[in-house]
Design a protein around this motif. Structure first.
Motif, PDB file in Angstrom:
ATOM      1  N   LYS A 283       0.810  -1.220   0.000  1.00 20.23           N
ATOM      2  CA  LYS A 283       0.000   0.000   0.000  1.00 20.23           C
ATOM      3  C   LYS A 283       0.841   1.266   0.000  1.00 20.23           C
ATOM      4  CE  LYS A 283      -4.223  -1.925   1.999  1.00 20.23           C
ATOM      5  NZ  LYS A 283      -5.241  -1.831   3.081  1.00 20.23           N
ATOM      6  N   GLU A 310      -3.219 -10.172  -4.970  1.00 20.00           N
ATOM      7  CA  GLU A 310      -2.678  -9.012  -4.263  1.00 20.00           C
ATOM      8  C   GLU A 310      -2.790  -7.713  -5.048  1.00 20.00           C
ATOM      9  OE1 GLU A 310      -1.788  -9.139  -1.227  1.00 20.00           O
ATOM     10  OE2 GLU A 310      -1.722 -11.317  -0.948  1.00 20.00           O
ATOM     11  N   HIS A 312      -5.185  -5.867  -5.952  1.00  9.43           N
ATOM     12  CA  HIS A 312      -6.136  -4.880  -5.454  1.00  9.43           C
ATOM     13  C   HIS A 312      -5.533  -3.971  -4.384  1.00  9.43           C
ATOM     14  CE1 HIS A 312      -6.379  -7.950  -2.308  1.00  9.43           C
ATOM     15  NE2 HIS A 312      -6.872  -7.017  -1.523  1.00  9.43           N
ATOM     16  N   ARG A 313      -4.417  -4.378  -3.801  1.00  6.81           N
ATOM     17  CA  ARG A 313      -3.788  -3.592  -2.745  1.00  6.81           C
ATOM     18  C   ARG A 313      -2.918  -2.468  -3.298  1.00  6.81           C
ATOM     19  NH1 ARG A 313      -0.550  -7.409   0.972  1.00  6.81           N
ATOM     20  NH2 ARG A 313      -0.287  -5.434   2.096  1.00  6.81           N
TER      21      ARG A 313
END
Length: 358
Positions: A283, A310, A312-313
């Motif tokens: 992030k 992962e 989407h992070r």
């Protein structure tokens, strides 16, 4: 202590003409240089005086800077070859050297940068990918005086370091392009085979705890085994070697090649990936990412679904998955830039630019 160590104050830059040529792709000969850090502290707590980072550059340093990172034990010549540089660095291409200043450092432990075989052998400080990225950052900031990068792009080890660059220095670059890599820690077959490569060399009596007088025989056989197992592509190998005789021919060619590596350097650089894990800080990445992988990558099997789960992070991330074929070469596919050169060009053309920060 280092027989090739360059003395002088930290930040000294020594420019020379490179012996590497670009005749095949009609590109200018890159310049070579050394940047030396007077003292470097590793994550292990160990320190090294006069850490040397060797690097290559192409283009005008007043143009937007591109940082290009190599793979494990990959010579820079591979990134200057027709299949890569010839498809990316020329006029009108994605990384046109008339528009960009391309910087290709040799990581700690590689090429002419500081490494165990310079003299310290197994007493050389233990380094990891994070240390390599820190050294690259200091080269860019202290050595070259560059405050912003248009792009950080890397292959394999360099791809994993690209993920770390986006997390450690999220405002440093406009774009990120990690290739043949994933953000998760080394695991499964990828780490198991790396571990076996290291253990095979250490298990050879000729290694002598790193105090050998000639390279231990296990270095060659273990490296060939690892390479065949993790790079090349299933379909491509079957296409190149559809019979046992042709398969034997490929193996014989590799066995006949001279050993140009050093066993201690090998142990250090393969072990440097042991604590890699970019997942926890995904992030932190701010720059748009173009992630380029191949469907037949033996080290990063798409079947695990790790990367897809992962994505989407990450704020702005796009995955280009190159389909497997007899023309791809598994983990080595990224050295054939023809598969992604247009996508890379489009990605850079549409990515926002920092205002006068290069």
């Amino acid at each position: 202590m280092f027989n090739r160590m360059i003395s002088g104050v930290a930040g000294a830059i020594l420019l020379t003409l490179s012996p590497l040529t670009m005749a095949a792709s009609a590109l200018p000969t890159p310049k070579e240089a050394d940047w030396v850090a007077k003292e470097f502290t590793f994550n292990s707590g160990e320190k090294l005086k006069d850490l040397r980072i060797h690097y290559f550059t192409l283009g005008d340093r007043n143009k937007p800077a591109v940082l290009l990172l190599h793979g494990t034990n990959q010579p820079v010549s591979a990134l200057l070859a027709p299949g890569f540089a010839g498809e990316l660095f020329g006029p009108g291409q994605a990384l046109d050297i008339r528009k960009y200043f391309i910087i290709i450092p040799e990581g700690i432990g590689s090429g002419k940068s500081s490494k165990p075989s310079d003299g310290l052998r197994m007493t050389f400080p233990h380094y990891d990918y994070d240390d390599m990225v820190t050294a690259q950052y200091r080269l860019i900031k202290e050595g070259l005086g560059i405050s912003h990068l248009r792009l950080v792009m890397g292959y394999s080890m360099g791809g994993m370091q690209t993920w770390l660059w986006g997390e450690k220095y999220p405002a440093m670059m406009d774009t990120l392009v990690p290739m043949a890599s994933q953000p998760n820690e080394l695991s499964g077959r990828n780490w198991m085979l790396r571990r076996m490569l290291i253990e095979s060399i250490k298990g050879d009596p000729a290694w002598a705890e790193g105090n050998y007088h000639q390279q231990p025989p296990a270095l060659k056989t273990a490296n060939i085994m690892f390479s065949i197992a993790t790079t090349g592509g299933t379909l491509a190998y079957q296409h190149k070697a559809p019979t046992r005789a042709l398969a034997d021919k490929l193996v014989d060619e590799r066995l006949a090649a001279p050993v140009t590596a050093d066993a201690n350097d090998f142990i250090y650089i393969w072990n440097s990936s042991a604590d890699y894990n970019a997942l926890p800080d995904l992030k932190r990445i701010k720059a748009p990412m173009l992630i380029i992988n191949s469907a037949d990558d033996e080290r990063n099997p798409v079947e695990t679904g790790i990367l897809k789960g992962e994505l989407h992070r990450i704020k702005k991330a796009e995955l280009l998955l190159i389909p497997a074929s007899a023309e791809t070469s598994g983990h080595g596919t990224m050295m054939q830039a023809k598969f992604y050169k247009q996508k890379l060009k489009t990605f850079l053309a549409h990515a926002p630019k920092a205002q006068d920060k290069h």
